[in-house]
Write a protein that holds these residues in place. Sequence first.
Motif, PDB file in Angstrom:
ATOM      1  N   UNK A   1      -4.729  58.552 108.759  1.00 52.50           N
ATOM      2  CA  UNK A   1      -4.786  58.718 110.217  1.00 52.50           C
ATOM      3  C   UNK A   1      -6.164  58.316 110.718  1.00 52.50           C
ATOM      4  N   UNK A   2      -6.166  57.422 111.715  1.00 49.77           N
ATOM      5  CA  UNK A   2      -7.387  57.014 112.395  1.00 49.77           C
ATOM      6  C   UNK A   2      -7.100  57.032 113.895  1.00 49.77           C
ATOM      7  N   UNK A   3      -7.497  58.121 114.549  1.00 47.11           N
ATOM      8  CA  UNK A   3      -7.161  58.297 115.962  1.00 47.11           C
ATOM      9  C   UNK A   3      -5.678  58.579 116.105  1.00 47.11           C
ATOM     10  N   UNK A   4      -4.986  57.783 116.917  1.00 44.35           N
ATOM     11  CA  UNK A   4      -3.550  57.957 117.113  1.00 44.35           C
ATOM     12  C   UNK A   4      -2.745  57.033 116.194  1.00 44.35           C
ATOM     13  N   UNK A   5      -3.417  56.228 115.404  1.00 47.71           N
ATOM     14  CA  UNK A   5      -2.732  55.335 114.488  1.00 47.71           C
ATOM     15  C   UNK A   5      -2.600  56.016 113.126  1.00 47.71           C
ATOM     16  N   UNK A   6      -1.352  56.044 112.617  1.00 49.33           N
ATOM     17  CA  UNK A   6      -1.077  56.698 111.343  1.00 49.33           C
ATOM     18  C   UNK A   6      -0.303  55.731 110.453  1.00 49.33           C
ATOM     19  N   UNK A   7      -0.746  55.615 109.238  1.00 42.73           N
ATOM     20  CA  UNK A   7      -0.051  54.795 108.248  1.00 42.73           C
ATOM     21  C   UNK A   7       0.469  55.704 107.149  1.00 42.73           C
ATOM     22  N   UNK A   8       1.789  55.642 106.918  1.00 46.50           N
ATOM     23  CA  UNK A   8       2.421  56.467 105.896  1.00 46.50           C
ATOM     24  C   UNK A   8       2.474  55.669 104.594  1.00 46.50           C
ATOM     25  N   UNK A   9       1.915  56.232 103.547  1.00 47.59           N
ATOM     26  CA  UNK A   9       1.906  55.590 102.235  1.00 47.59           C
ATOM     27  C   UNK A   9       2.778  56.422 101.306  1.00 47.59           C
ATOM     28  N   UNK A  10       3.891  55.833 100.885  1.00 50.04           N
ATOM     29  CA  UNK A  10       4.840  56.526 100.012  1.00 50.04           C
ATOM     30  C   UNK A  10       5.302  55.566  98.927  1.00 50.04           C
TER      31      UNK A  10
END
Length: 249
Positions: A110-119
Amino acid sequence: MLMLSSPPVQFTPSFSSKYKPLTAFATLGEISINQKCFLQKDEREQNGSLENMKRRRLLVFLVSTGLFPTLPSTAKTKTKNPYDEKRLLEQNKRVQRENKAPDDFPSFVREGFEVKVIASNNYVRRDNGLIYRDFEVGTGDVPKSGQQVTFHYIGYNESGRRIDSSYQQGSPAKIRMGTNALVPGFEEGLKDMKPGGKRRIIIPPELGPPVGPSTFFSSKQFEVFDVELLGVKDCTRRTIAFYSDVVCD
């Protein structure tokens, strides 16, 4: 005895000075010359101020009308550090370990409102953003709208911390499908499960619950639920006199 007085002796200096003698007061001629010098100096300063003012007005006019091009900006734009994602990923994993998150738990950068899901590749991603993984598929028919589902669940936040659990409450949850009683993403992840199945559902904020003091979440974030579907029942509505309810068996 009569003494004759002799005239006073006068001494004359034996050297000559090249400096003019000092006077205590200035003459009228010197005052007029000084006043003239001051007036000329003030005149020059006033003329210089007027010239500077004219130049500023001309510069403002040229810039405002576009006749005088402005210099290009030399400021550098902020570029994203390639190590930021790795740092944030390691930070998320460290917090998850501290919270004793279960195995194969997804990571969130999460960086601010940007979220990257790593699965891992064991997870399935749908077009609407829902992500899930089946640990056990189960048997039987999937629940339909109007049927009652009985299930256990454990809810986690992005840091892997438990926020709710039906196991700790001592009894499973019972909800009728299609009645808007569940979080949209939760119901979508549940509607194609079979009794006996176990699934981990990752719900994006767009499919999550509303935020506020009455909910578990104070900001828009991803939610993770481990769900175990125990059973599915048909439901019928019965009416006795002025009383009406739904019975599931």
